[in-house]
Design an enzyme around this catalytic site. Structure first.
Site, mmCIF file in Angstrom:
data_model
loop_
_atom_site.group_PDB
_atom_site.id
_atom_site.type_symbol
_atom_site.label_atom_id
_atom_site.label_comp_id
_atom_site.label_asym_id
_atom_site.label_seq_id
_atom_site.Cartn_x
_atom_site.Cartn_y
_atom_site.Cartn_z
ATOM 1 N N ASP B 11 0.863 -1.181 0.000
ATOM 2 C CA ASP B 11 0.000 0.000 0.000
ATOM 3 C C ASP B 11 0.899 1.230 0.000
ATOM 4 O OD1 ASP B 11 -2.201 -1.587 0.077
ATOM 5 O OD2 ASP B 11 -2.716 -1.213 2.168
ATOM 6 N N ASP B 130 -13.886 -5.527 -3.931
ATOM 7 C CA ASP B 130 -14.013 -5.624 -2.476
ATOM 8 C C ASP B 130 -15.389 -6.193 -2.178
ATOM 9 O OD1 ASP B 130 -11.531 -4.503 -2.047
ATOM 10 O OD2 ASP B 130 -12.288 -2.461 -1.890
#
Lengths: 219, 259
Positions: B11, B130
């Site tokens: 990330d 997601d």
């Protein structure tokens, strides 16, 4: 040290994918290279890299439009070392099932789509495209694979595979539901179905070998 | 035989690497270029950069990271986060990424998958999705719903339907992230992962929940995933990639052991 390797390598640009990663690798080793669409430049170069991703039909149309089909044939016949990668490896054969495309025919044979359904030995269904890391069994010695660990794996992304007409063309094979030819070597031509530029150190090794390969010295 | 892939996720916020727990309280764990190089040398099969800055004015910072990464690593890597247009995709791919991942933008405008696949090839387009577990209903027959905004917004779309639709539109791969499992280190989501993987013909990367090697083994075998995404397991030095791969190999999973 740069001057030691002042060999111009033409990377053929026929609008089939991103060539920057191929260029980056060649430059990393200090070799002089140029991405080009110009057939004269291809014929002036000491050696030729023929990469490519995408569909065979569009790729052949583009090669013809740019006059690169004839340039590649000529480069092959006059003995320039040529490196095919991925789609480049398919287009050197005579024809492809993809879009029923007539290809360059540098070597005899065809390009086929993986059968559907594709079933592994353990009876699992396999996905197409064949995408990810897989091994290659090299069936003969060749300067292009010198120093490559036989357990190495390479990064593949493809739905079609080359079927050369003669054993003499075959350098290596890979198993994915079926056994197919993943590496080709014939005279001044070497070609790999996998992405050398995305296959870590073993891929880099093959690139480097190609940049230094002198076909005349190769048996 | 094709190897199962170990995909390392980094990330990135403002050009620095972080790892979040349920997308919050991000902890800085380093420089993305250095980390990518380390993981490349340690045997990662692929690296995913997820740009959590995701604001267009910070785009240049990420492109710079991608450019530098491309000089250092020679395995596939993808970039996701804030990819909204064909031009966003083009910039990332030209900077040297092998793939781009679209998530929210594809939910809001599925055409981006089709256009991206046509312009750059299916192999470049990863659908990031997601998902959250919900009650099965007529609209959500799989019992898993597509969410955006880090799981805060429910989109009323069934996860299995969306995976198949994305494949039809030209996505070349799916990265399936369970919001319920993400950051928990209690294992991957084992219901929706095999359901999707067995019903599409493109590879599925399982994401969210990896805490130990047993979890990875589970998702790559009964979970039918083609690849497992991991982050904190390696970022904090708890495991090395080599250790993970050797253990998987011992348990009978085909993985790449030579690099």
């Amino acid at each position: 040290m740069l001057f030691l390797y002042s060999i111009m390598i033409a990377i053929i640009d026929y609008e089939a994918g991103n060539l920057a990663s191929v260029e980056r690798v060649v430059k990393k080793f200090g070799f002089d290279c140029k991405i080009t669409q110009d057939s004269k430049e291809v014929l002036r170069a000491d050696r030729v890299i023929f990469p490519g991703v995408g569909a065979a039909g569009k790729a052949m149309a583009e090669l013809k439009r740019l006059g690169l089909d004839d340039a590649l044939k000529e480069a092959f016949y006059i003995g320039k070392p040529i490196l095919g990668i991925c789609l480049g490896t398919q287009i050197i054969l005579e024809e492809s099932e993809e879009d029923n495309t007539k290809c360059l025919g540098l070597i005899k044979g065809v390009v086929k789509l993986f059968p559907s359904p594709l079933i592994a030995q353990d009876s699992q269904r396999l996905k197409v495209p064949h995408m990810g890391w897989n091994g290659v069994i090299f069936i003969k010695k060749h300067p292009i694979i010198e120093g490559v660990n036989p357990n190495s794996e390479f990064y593949f992304v493809h739905s079609y595979y080359p079927v050369p007409a003669s054993e003499e063309y075959i350098l290596g094979k890979t198993e994915y539901g079926i056994e197919f030819v993943s590496a080709i070597a014939y005279k001044n031509l070497v070609a790999f179905q996998f992405h050398l530029e995305k296959s870590g150190e073993p891929g880099l090794k093959i690139f480097r070998n190609f940049c230094q390969w002198s076909y005349r010295n190769a048996k | 035989m094709l190897s199962k892939r170990i995909v390392i996720c980094l990330d990135v916020r403002d050009g620095r690497t972080t790892k979040g727990i349920k997308f919050r309280n991000n902890v800085d764990v380093g420089d993305p270029v250095e980390m990518a190089k380390l993981y490349y040398e340690e045997g990662a099969d692929e690296i995913v950069f997820y740009d959590i800055t995701a604001s267009s004015d910070r785009r240049d910072i990420m492109i710079n990271v991608v450019n530098r990464v491309a000089q250092e690593i020679f395995i596939p890597f993808s970039v996701g986060g804030g990819i909204r247009t064909l031009d966003d995709m083009r910039q990332v791919l030209l900077a040297g990424a092998e793939k781009v991942s679209v998530n929210t933008a594809a939910v809001k405008n599925p055409k981006i998958i089709e256009e991206g696949a046509r312009a750059f090839g299916s192999q470049c387009i990863v659908l990031g999705m997601d998902v959250k577990r919900v009650k099965k209903s007529q609209n959500i027959p799989s019992g898993y719903e597509i969410v955006v905004n880090g799981g805060r917004t429910y989109m009323g779309i069934d996860a299995l339907w969306w995976a198949r639709e994305a494949e039809r539109l030209g996505a070349g791969e799916i990265c399936l992230n369970s919001i319920d499992a993400d950051g928990t280190r209690r294992g991957y989501e084992m219901t929706i992962t095999p359901l999707i993987s067995e019903n599409v013909n493109i590879p599925v990367i399982a994401s969210g929940g990896a805490g130990n090697i047993g979890h990875i083994y589970q998702v790559l075998t009964e979970g039918k995933a083609d690849a497992a995404l991991i982050a904190s397991m390696v970022h904090y030095g708890t495991y090395t990639i080599k250790q993970i791969k050797e253990e998987l190999y011992r348990k009978g999973v085909k993985v790449r052991l030579t690099w």
